[in-house]
Structures are given as C-alpha cells and as structure tokens.
Design an enzyme around this catalytic site. Structure first.
Site, PDB file in Angstrom:
ATOM      1  N   LYS A 286       4.172 -16.252  10.996  1.00 44.61           N
ATOM      2  CA  LYS A 286       3.422 -15.046  10.616  1.00 44.61           C
ATOM      3  C   LYS A 286       3.447 -14.882   9.094  1.00 44.61           C
ATOM      4  CE  LYS A 286       7.686 -12.439  11.379  1.00 44.61           C
ATOM      5  NZ  LYS A 286       8.392 -11.504  12.288  1.00 44.61           N
TER       6      LYS A 286
ATOM      7  N   ARG B 259      11.383  -0.144  17.914  1.00 43.53           N
ATOM      8  CA  ARG B 259      10.142  -0.489  17.214  1.00 43.53           C
ATOM      9  C   ARG B 259       9.115  -0.806  18.280  1.00 43.53           C
ATOM     10  NH1 ARG B 259      10.883  -5.067  12.669  1.00 43.53           N
ATOM     11  NH2 ARG B 259      10.122  -6.311  14.403  1.00 43.53           N
TER      12      ARG B 259
ATOM     13  N   TYR C 246       7.049  -2.342 -21.007  1.00 48.55           N
ATOM     14  CA  TYR C 246       6.647  -0.955 -20.811  1.00 48.55           C
ATOM     15  C   TYR C 246       7.848  -0.026 -20.617  1.00 48.55           C
ATOM     16  CZ  TYR C 246       1.921  -2.732 -19.947  1.00 48.55           C
ATOM     17  OH  TYR C 246       0.697  -3.336 -20.061  1.00 48.55           O
TER      18      TYR C 246
ATOM     19  N   MET D 154       2.438  -6.516 -14.809  1.00 44.08           N
ATOM     20  CA  MET D 154       1.538  -7.076 -13.780  1.00 44.08           C
ATOM     21  C   MET D 154       1.478  -8.599 -13.841  1.00 44.08           C
ATOM     22  SD  MET D 154      -2.452  -6.189 -13.024  1.00 44.08           S
ATOM     23  CE  MET D 154      -2.169  -4.429 -12.978  1.00 44.08           C
TER      24      MET D 154
END
Ligand SMILES: *Cc1c(COP(=O)(O)O)cnc(C)c1O
Length: 425
Positions: A58, A155, A288, A335
């Site tokens: 998956k 779940r 930043y 980023m």
C-alpha cells in the site's frame, strides 16, 4: 579562501561516492534496491514458516514504488500482496501482477465489481458485505472475502458484538454462491511493544471470533493477524499468514531494535548533492524564523530537499551524510531546501558533493529522521514526495556486473544503472 568559483579548477576530486555508487547521479533520488526487498522477504518468511507471507505494498509500496516493491516481494517468496485500497490493487493487476491480492479499506466509492472481476480478495468489516454481494450477483461471479474482526485496535473491523450478525450474513451469502470466505483476520495495536498484555487480550478475542465463525460453518484457510512487529515478537500470532510491510522495506518497528538487529536491509537510499557552500560569521541566522544562530564562524551546506520532498519541516538536528562524514541539519526545513552546519570555516565540502539523507552506506536510518521529527520511520519513508524520482538499482545485479558474471534470473525491474521510476512514484 573564496569558495565562489569553478570546482573543476580545484585539485580535489569533486565527489567521493559511497559504495552504492551510481553512474549518473540524479539531482535528487530515492534509490530503491529490489535485492534488499527480496532479502527481507526471505528473512521474514524463514522466520515465520510454515506461515505464509502477505507483503503490504500500500501507499506506493511504502514509498518505494508499488510495482517495484510488489515484483521484488514476489521474487523474494511473498505468497500474497496487500493494499489498503482496491484502486491500489487494480494498479498492480494493470501492471500484469497475477499474485493473490487482498484490499481491506473501502468507502462507498470503492469499485467492488472491478475487484471481483480482477480476482482481488476483499477485507470485510461490516457494511461492505451487502455491496460486495450485490456486485457479485450482477457479475454472476462469487467474491472472495476475508472477514475482519476488531479485537481491540478500535479502527476498522467488526466489533465482537456485531460479529455473529456479520457471520450470519456471510454464511447466507456464501450459501447463495455470492461469496466465499477465504480468511478471517485482525490487526494488532501494540505488537511493537512486545511486553504489553493487550496483545494477549487481542489474541484471546480473535480465538473466540474463530470459534463463533466455526459455529456458523465458516472455517477459512487463512487466519492472519501479525504485522511486522507481531511477526518478529509474537510467534503465537503467526497463524496461517503474516501481513508484513515495514520490515520488508528494511526498517524496524521496534524502538529498541535496529533493522540490522532483525537481519533486515533498508531498500531505500534518499540522496542528493550539495547545492551551495558558504562561510558565515558568528551569529548568522539560519532559514525562516531565524530559529537557529551559529555560535562560531562556520560554513554551511545547502541541501536541495525540503518539505515538499517529504523532509519533515519540524526536523531539527537531523543527521546528514556528506562525503563520508556525518553532520546535523540546522534551522527550519523549507519547501525546497534545508541547511547543514559543517562545523568549521575551512571545509573540504564542495558544491556537487554527495549527500545521503538516510540509507545506503550512510549508516543513517529513516528512524533517525523519525526521532528528529517526532515521528516514526514508517512516516519518513512513505512521505517522500513525487518530486523525488525513484531510481531502481538492483544491488545483486550491480554486484554481478562488477565481477563480470551475467545474472541468469534478471528481474524486469532490475538494472545496474538508473532506470526511470516504475509506476507513479
Ligand atoms: C499496513 C498494514 C500491515 C503491515 O504493517 P507493518 O507494521 O508495516 O508490518 C498489516 N496489516 C494491515 C491491516 C495493515 O494496514
């Protein structure tokens, strides 16, 4: 010394690459080694035998590429493949993979008919059973299902209270020829902490669920419970099959045991090259927010991977391998990039030098980045972004070519030189 200039003008070789050298290094790459996946599957299979092995592919094969991972897993001896979604399983069928497949997480938008047509087994937790039976009826083809009992994870899965009703429905649909119950399964909550007794409780509920099923004449061949931590720490949870993911990709699910302790090899190396180097004075702020300031004159290396590539923004003081040495990240991950403090003003690190974030011969594990970011290795490997190409380099084949021998059983996924990523990365 000025470090603006042409690196080819210096006498030192531009790079000294780690052992898993690649002829043409990409700007950034997740280098995937199918040989490691094969090795890990064999290791787990021999540990759990005679239980079968379902390999979870998956989430794009935990970030490694679903088709690459699936092929390597089958070559390593996996009996089954598993995905969360039917749509993920369909991608494998489209790629020509014929192995038994199980998908277990569905919504009202799930294409059950396509799953039945493509002989994909379906995990059933409750409501799906009617939808699956209807699809089977219109196709005039029985669905193969595995009933899922929630033994404590809270779940997915059917509660023990509703279990008799689910069994009644399954038996009814089975009698009408609309489905066949191939398996009964559950998922463990705390198997990564082997001493916790909740696993015993879960196994007790599971055994009770099997007894109730038998009373409904439902006795499937495949009872399956264990994930990777269960496979390694709970032999009493092996039953007929284990469902393993993270271990197959060469990572440990345990806080106190490394992949190496378990005999596993990481199948992904995340790498790039240094994008810039500069000397800075004491007090220089980094990235930043200027959350970090250097406390001495030093030099900084710029690493061209950021949170858009899956490097967690919150990671600080994470290890980074540059030219055989380990350094630490400083300041906020942006980023597209983050910064490494090289620790001294005069550095031999240059633009273009090899950088390994984790894996390969760096000795850095995805788990180390997990610790730096307050998360786990699972999240680090599965979140690598689409901007990072997956490059498949089969280390068995590369070694064979290096010694001049011709491999006889080359997999189609294998190559000694970088190949384009297989399937959507
Ligand atoms: C993902 C998953 C697994 C594999 O878990 P690992 O801890 O990676 O081995 C097994 N079973 C189910 C139901 C899963 O969702």
């Amino acid at each position: 010394m000025s470090i603006i200039g042409d690196p080819s003008a210096t006498s030192r070789p531009v790079t000294s690459r780690p052992a898993t050298a690649h002829p043409e290094p990409a700007e950034r790459a997740a280098v995937i080694d199918p040989a490691a996946i094969r090795h890990n599957v064999r290791t787990i299979a021999s540990y759990v035998e005679p239980a079968k092995v379902l390999v979870a592919v998956k989430a794009e094969g935990y970030g490694h590429g679903a088709v690459t991972a699936a092929r390597a897993a089958l070559e390593g001896g996996a009996d089954w493949l598993g995905t969360a979604h039917v749509s993920e399983a369909l991608v494998l069928r489209t790629a020509g993979i014929q192995a038994p497949l199980l998908a277990w997480l569905h919504t009202r938008a799930t294409d059950f008919a396509a799953a039945i047509t493509e002989h994909i087994d379906l995990g059933i937790s409750g409501w799906e059973i009617h939808h699956v039976a209807r699809a089977a009826e219109s196709l005039q083809k029985p669905a193969r299902v595995h009933l899922k009992i929630d033994t404590g994870l809270g779940r997915n899965g059917c509660t023990i209270e509703e279990w008799p009703e689910l069994l009644r429905l399954a038996a009814q649909y089975q009698d009408r020829g609309l489905l066949s119950v191939e398996g009964i399964f559950t998922h463990l909550a705390v198997a990564d902490e082997p001493d916790r007794r909740e696993t015993d409780d879960q196994l007790q509920v599971y055994r009770h669920a099997l007894e109730l099923a038998e009373a409904h004449r439902i006795v499937p061949d495949l009872r399956h419970v264990a994930n990777t931590p269960g496979a390694f720490s709970r032999p009493d949870a092996h039953f007929d099959m284990v469902r393993v993911g993270v271990g197959v990709y060469g990572h440990s699910p345990f806080a106190d045991r490394t992949a190496e302790d378990l005999g596993l090899r990481p199948a992904m190396e995340l790498r790039t090259t240094v994008a810039n180097v500069k000397q800075v004075p004491t007090g220089q702020g980094i990235s930043y927010g200027l959350t970090h300031r250097v406390d001495r004159p030093t030099s900084l290396a710029l690493i061209p991977l950021g949170y858009a590539d899956g490097i967690p923004r919150v990671a600080v003081h994470a290890p980074v391998w540059i030219n055989g040495r380990r350094y630490r990240s400083v300041g906020r991950v942006a980023m597209d990039q983050f910064v490494v403090d090289l620790g001294e003003r005069e550095t031999d690190v240059q633009v273009g030098d090899d950088v390994v974030i984790f894996g390969g011969s760096s000795g850095i594990e995805a788990a180390d980045w997990g610790s730096a970011a307050g998360t786990i290795n699972y999240e680090i490997i599965t979140r690598i972004g689409e901007r990072v190409p997956r490059i498949v380099v089969d280390s068995d084949l590369a070694a064979g070519l290096a010694t001049g021998s011709v491999p006889t059983a080359a997999s189609p996924a294998s190559a000694a030189s970088p190949t384009p990523p297989r399937g959507p990365a």
